[in-house]
Design a protein around this motif. Structure first.
Motif, PDB file in Angstrom:
ATOM      1  N   PHE A 130      44.141  33.214  51.982  1.00  0.00           N
ATOM      2  CA  PHE A 130      43.592  33.016  50.629  1.00  0.00           C
ATOM      3  C   PHE A 130      43.155  34.355  50.040  1.00  0.00           C
ATOM      4  O   PHE A 130      43.448  34.660  48.877  1.00  0.00           O
ATOM      5  N   ASP A 131      42.463  35.162  50.835  1.00  0.00           N
ATOM      6  CA  ASP A 131      42.000  36.460  50.345  1.00  0.00           C
ATOM      7  C   ASP A 131      43.176  37.345  49.957  1.00  0.00           C
ATOM      8  O   ASP A 131      43.151  38.026  48.920  1.00  0.00           O
ATOM      9  N   ALA A 132      44.217  37.364  50.791  1.00  0.00           N
ATOM     10  CA  ALA A 132      45.381  38.204  50.509  1.00  0.00           C
ATOM     11  C   ALA A 132      46.097  37.748  49.244  1.00  0.00           C
ATOM     12  O   ALA A 132      46.521  38.574  48.417  1.00  0.00           O
ATOM     13  N   PHE A 133      46.229  36.436  49.071  1.00  0.00           N
ATOM     14  CA  PHE A 133      46.855  35.926  47.852  1.00  0.00           C
ATOM     15  C   PHE A 133      46.024  36.290  46.616  1.00  0.00           C
ATOM     16  O   PHE A 133      46.559  36.754  45.611  1.00  0.00           O
ATOM     17  N   SER A 134      44.724  36.073  46.696  1.00  0.00           N
ATOM     18  CA  SER A 134      43.878  36.343  45.525  1.00  0.00           C
ATOM     19  C   SER A 134      43.827  37.836  45.204  1.00  0.00           C
ATOM     20  O   SER A 134      43.738  38.221  44.033  1.00  0.00           O
ATOM     21  N   ASP A 135      43.912  38.690  46.220  1.00  0.00           N
ATOM     22  CA  ASP A 135      43.902  40.134  45.985  1.00  0.00           C
ATOM     23  C   ASP A 135      45.158  40.616  45.273  1.00  0.00           C
ATOM     24  O   ASP A 135      45.136  41.659  44.612  1.00  0.00           O
TER      25      ASP A 135
ATOM     26  N   TYR B 221      38.864  38.194  36.441  1.00  0.00           N
ATOM     27  CA  TYR B 221      38.567  38.400  35.028  1.00  0.00           C
ATOM     28  C   TYR B 221      39.521  39.389  34.363  1.00  0.00           C
ATOM     29  O   TYR B 221      40.103  39.101  33.313  1.00  0.00           O
ATOM     30  N   TYR B 222      39.705  40.545  34.946  1.00  0.00           N
ATOM     31  CA  TYR B 222      40.485  41.598  34.283  1.00  0.00           C
ATOM     32  C   TYR B 222      41.989  41.352  34.327  1.00  0.00           C
ATOM     33  O   TYR B 222      42.757  42.066  33.675  1.00  0.00           O
ATOM     34  N   LYS B 223      42.381  40.345  35.107  1.00  0.00           N
ATOM     35  CA  LYS B 223      43.793  39.959  35.138  1.00  0.00           C
ATOM     36  C   LYS B 223      44.050  38.669  34.360  1.00  0.00           C
ATOM     37  O   LYS B 223      45.199  38.232  34.271  1.00  0.00           O
ATOM     38  N   ALA B 224      43.003  38.062  33.840  1.00  0.00           N
ATOM     39  CA  ALA B 224      43.125  36.728  33.236  1.00  0.00           C
ATOM     40  C   ALA B 224      43.800  35.762  34.207  1.00  0.00           C
ATOM     41  O   ALA B 224      44.598  34.911  33.821  1.00  0.00           O
ATOM     42  N   ALA B 225      43.467  35.921  35.494  1.00  0.00           N
ATOM     43  CA  ALA B 225      44.036  35.077  36.542  1.00  0.00           C
ATOM     44  C   ALA B 225      43.133  33.868  36.780  1.00  0.00           C
ATOM     45  O   ALA B 225      42.026  33.782  36.243  1.00  0.00           O
ATOM     46  N   SER B 226      43.592  32.929  37.616  1.00  0.00           N
ATOM     47  CA  SER B 226      42.803  31.724  37.856  1.00  0.00           C
ATOM     48  C   SER B 226      43.049  31.177  39.245  1.00  0.00           C
ATOM     49  O   SER B 226      44.100  31.414  39.847  1.00  0.00           O
TER      50      SER B 226
ATOM     51  N   ARG C 132      48.864  39.664  36.651  1.00  0.00           N
ATOM     52  CA  ARG C 132      48.197  39.271  35.413  1.00  0.00           C
ATOM     53  C   ARG C 132      48.593  37.836  35.076  1.00  0.00           C
ATOM     54  O   ARG C 132      49.765  37.483  35.144  1.00  0.00           O
ATOM     55  N   HIS C 133      47.617  37.029  34.742  1.00  0.00           N
ATOM     56  CA  HIS C 133      47.810  35.604  34.452  1.00  0.00           C
ATOM     57  C   HIS C 133      48.250  34.821  35.690  1.00  0.00           C
ATOM     58  O   HIS C 133      48.746  33.700  35.577  1.00  0.00           O
ATOM     59  N   GLY C 134      48.067  35.400  36.878  1.00  0.00           N
ATOM     60  CA  GLY C 134      48.450  34.717  38.109  1.00  0.00           C
ATOM     61  C   GLY C 134      47.600  33.486  38.371  1.00  0.00           C
ATOM     62  O   GLY C 134      46.447  33.382  37.946  1.00  0.00           O
ATOM     63  N   ARG C 135      48.169  32.517  39.108  1.00  0.00           N
ATOM     64  CA  ARG C 135      47.478  31.268  39.443  1.00  0.00           C
ATOM     65  C   ARG C 135      47.526  31.071  40.954  1.00  0.00           C
ATOM     66  O   ARG C 135      48.614  31.101  41.545  1.00  0.00           O
ATOM     67  N   LEU C 136      46.374  30.890  41.550  1.00  0.00           N
ATOM     68  CA  LEU C 136      46.294  30.611  42.983  1.00  0.00           C
ATOM     69  C   LEU C 136      45.905  29.142  43.164  1.00  0.00           C
ATOM     70  O   LEU C 136      44.816  28.725  42.765  1.00  0.00           O
TER      71      LEU C 136
ATOM     72  N   GLU D 105      49.783  43.087  43.539  1.00  0.00           N
ATOM     73  CA  GLU D 105      49.475  42.464  42.256  1.00  0.00           C
ATOM     74  C   GLU D 105      50.730  41.875  41.600  1.00  0.00           C
ATOM     75  O   GLU D 105      50.927  41.978  40.390  1.00  0.00           O
ATOM     76  N   ALA D 106      51.542  41.216  42.420  1.00  0.00           N
ATOM     77  CA  ALA D 106      52.838  40.713  41.934  1.00  0.00           C
ATOM     78  C   ALA D 106      52.965  39.202  41.999  1.00  0.00           C
ATOM     79  O   ALA D 106      53.997  38.655  41.596  1.00  0.00           O
ATOM     80  N   LEU D 107      51.943  38.498  42.499  1.00  0.00           N
ATOM     81  CA  LEU D 107      52.080  37.054  42.676  1.00  0.00           C
ATOM     82  C   LEU D 107      51.722  36.326  41.388  1.00  0.00           C
ATOM     83  O   LEU D 107      50.571  36.286  40.980  1.00  0.00           O
ATOM     84  N   ASP D 108      52.738  35.745  40.771  1.00  0.00           N
ATOM     85  CA  ASP D 108      52.472  34.920  39.591  1.00  0.00           C
ATOM     86  C   ASP D 108      51.833  33.603  40.005  1.00  0.00           C
ATOM     87  O   ASP D 108      50.957  33.074  39.314  1.00  0.00           O
ATOM     88  N   VAL D 109      52.274  33.076  41.142  1.00  0.00           N
ATOM     89  CA  VAL D 109      51.700  31.842  41.690  1.00  0.00           C
ATOM     90  C   VAL D 109      51.587  31.992  43.196  1.00  0.00           C
ATOM     91  O   VAL D 109      52.519  32.462  43.860  1.00  0.00           O
ATOM     92  N   GLY D 110      50.438  31.612  43.730  1.00  0.00           N
ATOM     93  CA  GLY D 110      50.272  31.485  45.172  1.00  0.00           C
ATOM     94  C   GLY D 110      49.858  30.055  45.465  1.00  0.00           C
ATOM     95  O   GLY D 110      49.007  29.505  44.768  1.00  0.00           O
ATOM     96  N   ILE D 111      50.478  29.434  46.452  1.00  0.00           N
ATOM     97  CA  ILE D 111      50.107  28.079  46.845  1.00  0.00           C
ATOM     98  C   ILE D 111      49.685  28.145  48.311  1.00  0.00           C
ATOM     99  O   ILE D 111      50.502  28.430  49.197  1.00  0.00           O
ATOM    100  N   ASP D 112      48.409  27.907  48.561  1.00  0.00           N
ATOM    101  CA  ASP D 112      47.835  28.128  49.876  1.00  0.00           C
ATOM    102  C   ASP D 112      47.221  26.854  50.446  1.00  0.00           C
ATOM    103  O   ASP D 112      46.421  26.196  49.779  1.00  0.00           O
ATOM    104  N   THR D 113      47.589  26.540  51.676  1.00  0.00           N
ATOM    105  CA  THR D 113      46.997  25.404  52.380  1.00  0.00           C
ATOM    106  C   THR D 113      46.165  25.843  53.579  1.00  0.00           C
ATOM    107  O   THR D 113      45.642  25.007  54.309  1.00  0.00           O
ATOM    108  N   VAL D 114      46.045  27.141  53.783  1.00  0.00           N
ATOM    109  CA  VAL D 114      45.431  27.669  54.995  1.00  0.00           C
ATOM    110  C   VAL D 114      44.008  28.152  54.761  1.00  0.00           C
ATOM    111  O   VAL D 114      43.086  27.835  55.501  1.00  0.00           O
TER     112      VAL D 114
END
Length: 333
Positions: free
Chosen positions: A225-230, A264-269, A234-238, A211-220
């Motif tokens: 994608f699942d690992a990045f989103s997991d 939802y509970y992380k206010a992530a997107s 908080r407030h992270g952006r994928l 739960e440490a990724l503030d930003v993930g940029i995925d082309t794969v």
């Protein structure tokens, strides 16, 4: 009348080789508002090319015959009536569909932008570099000090993303496959590297960056994608910049809780990135990339496999799609 060669989509098929032919096209003088550019280099977008060949890109409607390719740099050979912003001898880049895989591009002057030289470096920065900058800044909205994860980090887009993120003061987690690529992204400044061939990305992130990724940029897509989103903070952006894993089989059908439960509970997107819909950001991106390069904080790396001539585009696309390339795959025209 003289001719030039181009790679033209002639039919829809499973591969680019089956769908496109090298053809001779008559040259002509540029009309009012147009310029004629002799292309020197083109950039390869292999996944996009194959999907176009299959008529599988929903936002690009094509009807064969149509010229292929997007990115190219070249030299202006002639200008039409009323053109004042470009002159014969100018080095220019074009990033419009249909202008890349051809020896000559005759098109409206607004199609082109001046670059320092008609070389690989200018090609990479004007095309892939701009994409990386816009994905990172406009969509990812990364802030200095944040942790950024990048998939396919040794590729054309990924290697620029690594450098842009480091120049912005971010901590970079680079995901790539194999020791050679790992060393490459480390040389670009990556703080941590996950070799997905040695360890599942999900396992590595859960252990070292939960739960440490503030930003993930995925082309794969897929498991990455699942690992990045997991592991979004908080407030992270994928940022979804591609779904390469789904290229052959179509979109994977997944049975899982809706993504809202992760966000939802992380206010992530999760944010989609499509560079062609973000043209208003391109001029600022070009200016910032030029400044980073001048400051020694950015280098554009071309894959070291040599491809020359329009007929070599087939092999270049295959090489890119093999997953073995590093940096941007280019073809000398």
């Amino acid at each position: 009348m003289s001719t030039y060669r181009a790679l033209e989509l002639r039919r829809f098929a499973r591969t680019l080789r089956e769908a496109a032919d090298v053809v001779d096209i008559d040259t002509r003088a540029p009309g009012p508002g147009e310029v004629a550019v002799r292309n020197a280099w083109c950039g390869i977008n292999g996944l996009f090319d194959v999907q176009i060949a299959r008529n599988a890109v929903s936002y690009v409607k094509v009807a064969p015959p149509v010229a292929m390719g997007v990115e190219a740099v070249g030299i202006v050979e002639a200008v039409g009536e009323g053109v004042t912003e470009l002159s014969v001898g100018d080095a220019v880049a074009s990033v419009r569909f249909g202008g890349g895989y051809r020896e000559m591009n005759i098109a409206p002057a607004s199609t082109f932008v001046k670059v320092p030289a008609a070389d690989q470096e200018s090609l990479i920065l004007a095309s892939t570099g701009v994409s990386a900058h816009v994905a990172f800044h406009a969509i990812g909205q990364a802030k200095p000090g944040e942790t950024v994860a990048i998939s396919a980090a040794a590729g054309g887009l990924g290697h620029i993303l690594v450098q842009v993120a480091k120049a912005h003061g971010c901590k970079v987690i680079a995901v790539c496959g194999g020791p050679k690529k790992a060393e490459f992204v480390k040389s670009l400044g990556a703080d941590a590297v996950i070799d997905y061939r040695a360890e599942p990305v999900a396992q590595a992130l859960a252990r070292d960056f939960p739960e440490a990724l503030d930003v993930g940029i995925d082309t794969v897509g897929g498991d990455i994608f699942d690992a990045f989103s997991d592991n979004l903070a908080r407030h992270g952006r994928l940022v979804v910049a591609g779904v390469a894993q789904d290229m052959d089989g179509g979109a994977e059908i997944v049975s899982a809780p809706r993504i809202a439960h992760k966000l939802y509970y992380k206010a992530a997107s999760i944010r989609g990135f499509m560079n062609g819909l973000l043209t208003e950001h391109w001029p600022a991106a070009r200016a910032d990339l030029a400044a980073l390069k001048a400051a020694g904080k950015l280098k554009a790396v071309a894959d070291d496999t040599t491809f020359e001539g329009v007929e070599a585009i087939y092999d270049a696309v295959d090489w890119l799609n093999s997953g073995k390339s590093m940096g941007k795959v280019t073809v000398k025209l």
